[in-house]
Design a protein around this motif. Sequence first.
Motif, PDB file in Angstrom:
ATOM      1  N   UNK A   1       0.815  -1.218   0.027  1.00  0.00           N
ATOM      2  CA  UNK A   1      -0.007   0.150   0.054  1.00  0.00           C
ATOM      3  C   UNK A   1       0.854   1.257   0.014  1.00  0.00           C
ATOM      4  N   UNK A   2       0.431   2.277  -0.798  1.00  0.00           N
ATOM      5  CA  UNK A   2       1.131   3.477  -0.997  1.00  0.00           C
ATOM      6  C   UNK A   2       0.386   4.334  -0.546  1.00  0.00           C
ATOM      7  N   UNK A   3       0.482   5.233   0.543  1.00  0.00           N
ATOM      8  CA  UNK A   3      -0.402   6.459   1.028  1.00  0.00           C
ATOM      9  C   UNK A   3       0.265   7.892   0.469  1.00  0.00           C
ATOM     10  N   UNK A   4      -0.520   8.604  -0.622  1.00  0.00           N
ATOM     11  CA  UNK A   4       0.029   9.601  -0.758  1.00  0.00           C
ATOM     12  C   UNK A   4      -0.893  10.871  -0.130  1.00  0.00           C
ATOM     13  N   UNK A   5      -0.182  11.559   0.606  1.00  0.00           N
ATOM     14  CA  UNK A   5      -0.847  12.679   1.074  1.00  0.00           C
ATOM     15  C   UNK A   5      -0.209  13.960   1.013  1.00  0.00           C
ATOM     16  N   UNK A   6      -0.664  14.980   1.866  1.00  0.00           N
ATOM     17  CA  UNK A   6       0.077  16.182   1.935  1.00  0.00           C
ATOM     18  C   UNK A   6      -0.083  16.982   3.335  1.00  0.00           C
ATOM     19  N   UNK A   7       0.814  17.555   3.800  1.00  0.00           N
ATOM     20  CA  UNK A   7       0.677  18.267   4.914  1.00  0.00           C
ATOM     21  C   UNK A   7      -0.217  19.477   4.607  1.00  0.00           C
ATOM     22  N   UNK A   8      -0.802  20.221   5.382  1.00  0.00           N
ATOM     23  CA  UNK A   8      -1.411  21.446   5.181  1.00  0.00           C
ATOM     24  C   UNK A   8      -0.305  22.561   5.467  1.00  0.00           C
ATOM     25  N   UNK A   9       0.951  22.167   5.611  1.00  0.00           N
ATOM     26  CA  UNK A   9       1.907  23.168   5.803  1.00  0.00           C
ATOM     27  C   UNK A   9       1.868  24.333   4.569  1.00  0.00           C
ATOM     28  N   UNK A  10       2.095  25.495   4.685  1.00  0.00           N
ATOM     29  CA  UNK A  10       2.058  26.317   3.561  1.00  0.00           C
ATOM     30  C   UNK A  10       3.074  26.059   2.478  1.00  0.00           C
ATOM     31  N   UNK A  11       4.045  25.525   3.032  1.00  0.00           N
ATOM     32  CA  UNK A  11       5.118  24.969   2.138  1.00  0.00           C
ATOM     33  C   UNK A  11       4.906  23.908   1.442  1.00  0.00           C
ATOM     34  N   UNK A  12       3.751  23.227   1.589  1.00  0.00           N
ATOM     35  CA  UNK A  12       3.248  22.124   0.651  1.00  0.00           C
ATOM     36  C   UNK A  12       4.287  20.814   0.957  1.00  0.00           C
ATOM     37  N   UNK A  13       4.229  20.172   1.681  1.00  0.00           N
ATOM     38  CA  UNK A  13       5.086  18.866   1.757  1.00  0.00           C
ATOM     39  C   UNK A  13       4.260  17.783   1.440  1.00  0.00           C
ATOM     40  N   UNK A  14       4.646  16.969   0.419  1.00  0.00           N
ATOM     41  CA  UNK A  14       4.066  15.910   0.189  1.00  0.00           C
ATOM     42  C   UNK A  14       4.495  14.883   1.128  1.00  0.00           C
ATOM     43  N   UNK A  15       3.548  13.820   1.320  1.00  0.00           N
ATOM     44  CA  UNK A  15       4.069  12.795   2.447  1.00  0.00           C
ATOM     45  C   UNK A  15       3.699  11.262   1.423  1.00  0.00           C
ATOM     46  N   UNK A  16       4.758  10.640   1.570  1.00  0.00           N
ATOM     47  CA  UNK A  16       4.690   9.398   0.870  1.00  0.00           C
ATOM     48  C   UNK A  16       5.023   8.243   1.843  1.00  0.00           C
ATOM     49  N   UNK A  17       4.026   7.455   2.037  1.00  0.00           N
ATOM     50  CA  UNK A  17       4.177   6.560   2.969  1.00  0.00           C
ATOM     51  C   UNK A  17       3.945   4.934   2.346  1.00  0.00           C
ATOM     52  N   UNK A  18       5.120   4.035   1.987  1.00  0.00           N
ATOM     53  CA  UNK A  18       4.581   2.749   1.405  1.00  0.00           C
ATOM     54  C   UNK A  18       4.426   1.804   2.791  1.00  0.00           C
ATOM     55  N   UNK A  19       3.524   0.969   2.819  1.00  0.00           N
ATOM     56  CA  UNK A  19       3.114   0.281   3.858  1.00  0.00           C
ATOM     57  C   UNK A  19       3.158  -1.420   3.469  1.00  0.00           C
TER      58      UNK A  19
END
Lengths: 184, 557
Positions: B225-243
Motif C-alpha cells: 500500500x502506498x499512501x500519498x498525502x499532503x501536509x497542510x503546511x504552507x510550504x506544501x510537503x508531500x508525504x509518501x508512505x509505503x506500507x
Amino acid sequence: MPNSDSGRFASLVEPHLDALFRAAFRLTRNKPDAEDLVQETCVRAYQRISTLDESGRVKAWLLRVLTNAFIDGARRAQRSPIMTLGDGTDCVASFPGTEPGPEESAAMSDREEQLQNAWSRLGRDQRALLALCAEGYGLSEIAEVIGVAEDALYARLYRARRSLARHLKDEGATESETRMGFSK
Amino acid sequence: MNCQEINRILDSNTAELLPVDQKKAIDHHFGSCPACREAWAAYREMSALQIPDTPKALRSRIAAALAPAETRAFNRSLIVGGALVVGAAVAATMALRIDDSAPEFSQNREDSAPITPSGPLAEHEVHPNSTNRVDYTPDNNGQSDSTSPHMAAPLDPNTVVVLLIPNRELSERRATLLDQFYMEILRHLQSVPGLNVIHPEHTAPFLASGTLEEEIARQLGAAHLVVLSTSSDPSLRLLITPVDVATGDATGSMGFAPPFDKRWPAELSSDAADVADFIKEGLTDLTPADRAAAIADARASVLNSSLPPGERVEALGKLPQTPEARTEDIVLAAVELATIAPNLRASIWRAMYGVDDPYLIDPLISSLNYDDAEHRRRAAATALATFVAEPRVKAALEQARSSDVSETVREAALHALSTVEERDQLALQALLDEKLPVRERLGATMLLEGRRVREVKLTAEAAQAVFDIGAGSTDADTRAMAWGKLGRSGVDNPNFKQALLDDLANHPNIEVRTMAAFALKHFSNESDVRIALEQAEDDRSFRVREAARIVLGNAQK
C-alpha cells in the motif's frame, strides 16, 4: 506591525499558552526545545494573524502552526527536498531538538530513557499525531490540526502506535505488556 | 472484533464512555492480539510521561520576540537563529535545484512535460489492472467482515494499492501541480514490469466509505500500500508512505517539498522518478523470471485486438524500452491503437519514444500537425526526435517550433531538433568547464545521463569530472550530488573507491553517506567494500542503512 496587533495577539494566545507548551514538550521531550518551539509558533502565528478569523478556533490554529513548525524542523534541516522521516533518526540533530536536555536526563529513569529513545525514532508526523492524541484532543480536532481527513487518522494512529511499540521493543523494553490499559 | 474495529473504538472514545461489552471486547482482543496490545501499551506508557509546568519566563520571552518590528527582528534572529540558518540552507538547496534545471541543460521535455488532468492517466480508457481479478467495490459498504487482518485472503506480493488522500485546503493551482506530480509517480510505478498498480481512482470509493487504509489493500488483495498525502503546511510537503499490508507497518516514509513556485520545474519529473524508486525499493522484489513473464503477458495484451484499447495501451506502457520488447508487430499495434483510440495517443507516443521504426513517422507527424490536444502534440514532437535526420521530420518539427500555439509543444520541438550528439557535446563541455559553478556543471550531467536518468551511463571522462567535483568539494550538498551521479554512472573507476569508502564511514552528512553507499555498488563484489557496506547497515541513519542493504542485496543477486 502596529502594537495593537501585538496586544490582540497576546490576548488570543495567552489562554492557550499552557496547551501549546504541553504539546511542544510532548513533541520535543525537553524544556529548552519546547520553549523554542512555542516561541517559534508564536512568531509564525503573529506574522499570519491577519489570516486568522477571530471567531474561528484559535487553539486549533495555533496547534497547527506548532505542529507545522515542529515538522518543518526536519524539513529545514535536510539538504535535499527529499527526506526520510520514517525512522526518525535522520531528524535527531535538527531543530527543534529531540534529545532530552540535561535536566531531563538527570531525572530520567532507564525506562523513560527507553521511551525517549523510541519516541525519537518515530517520524515527526507520527510524533505529532501521538502527542496530540496523548494530550486528549479528539480526532476531529487532530484532523483539523494535522490537515488530513478524520477517517485517515485511524490507520495512521494505529501505525504510529505500532511503530512506537516496535521501537520500544528494540530498546529492550519488556515491561510494557504489564502496564497496558485501554482508558485514554 | 478485529484490529481495525478495536482501534477505532480506542481512538474514538474514552474509557469512561465505553459500554462494558466494548471494554470486554477490547480485553478479549488484547488477549489474542499481541500487536494491538503492545501498541496500545506503548502509547499509554508514553502518554503517562510527566510534563512540566509552563516556564514562567516563557511568556516574557515570547513578548520580547513579538515586540515592535525593529526589535522583534533582532530578537527573533537571536533566539531562533538556528532556524534561520537552516532556512538559508534550504534556500541554497532551492538554488541548487534551479541550477540543476538551467534551461540549456533541462531534461528531455517528454520527462518534464506536465501531465494535466486531461493527460495520459486521465485518458480514462487506461485503467491499471482493468483486467485485474479484483472487484473494486468496498465490502459491506467499506466495512470489513474479516475477523482479523491476519486471516484475510492471500495478498499478491506484486500488487500495490495507491491511495491518494485529498487535501481540500490546497489552492487550485497547487492541487493541480500536486496531481501532476502524483501522476508522474504513478506513471513510473506502472512502467515496472510485473507490478500491478491499483490506481487511486479505484480506491477513492473505499476512502469515501471510511475503510481503513490497510483494509482497502487487503480487500483488493494487495500486499503493498502506498499512501500519498499532503501536509497542510504552507510550504506544501508531500508525504509518501509505503506500507507492508500484512504487518500494517510503514516500510518508510518520505517527505517531499517540491519547488512549486515554478510553472513545471523540469527536475520534478526526475524527483517523481526518485520517489517512485523509493516506493519500488520498499515494495517489490520481482525475480527475473517474474519480469520475463510479465513482459510476455504485456506483449500478448498489446497484440490482442479483442481487448479494449485502454488495456492494450496500458500493456504497451509496461514494455521495457528495449528492441527485444518493442518489435515490429508491437509498433504496428501501437499505430493501430493510435488510429482507433486517438484520445490515448499521448500515452502511445510516450511508449514509442526511442523506437527507431520508420513506420511511426507519418502517424507522429500527423499527430504533431493536427491533434487538438497540446499534450498529444507534445508527445508526438518528443517521439519524433528519434527521426530528426529525416528531412520531413525536421521540417515538421521546425514548423511546430515556430508556429505551434503551445509553448510547451514549441519547446518539445526545439529539443527534438537537437541531436543526441549535439546535446551530449554541449553537456560534456559544460561539465568540464571549470569556470562554471560546480552545481551547474553537475546539472549538465542530467543531459548526459539522458532520458532514463537512472539507467544511461556517463562516459568515463564525464564520470571523472563528476568525481573531481565531488572529491574537491567540502560542501556536503555538492558532494552528495556528485556521489549520486556517480552511482548512476555505471563507471567503476577504481580511483573513486577510497574516497567513497571514507565518506561512507566517516562523513557527518547523511545524504553524503547514503550516496556514497549507492556509488559503491560498482565495487560491491570487492571484500573491503562489502565489509564497509555491512558496517553501514548499522549506520544511525535509516537512509544509509537502507542504501547499504539495497546495494548488498543487489550484489548477492
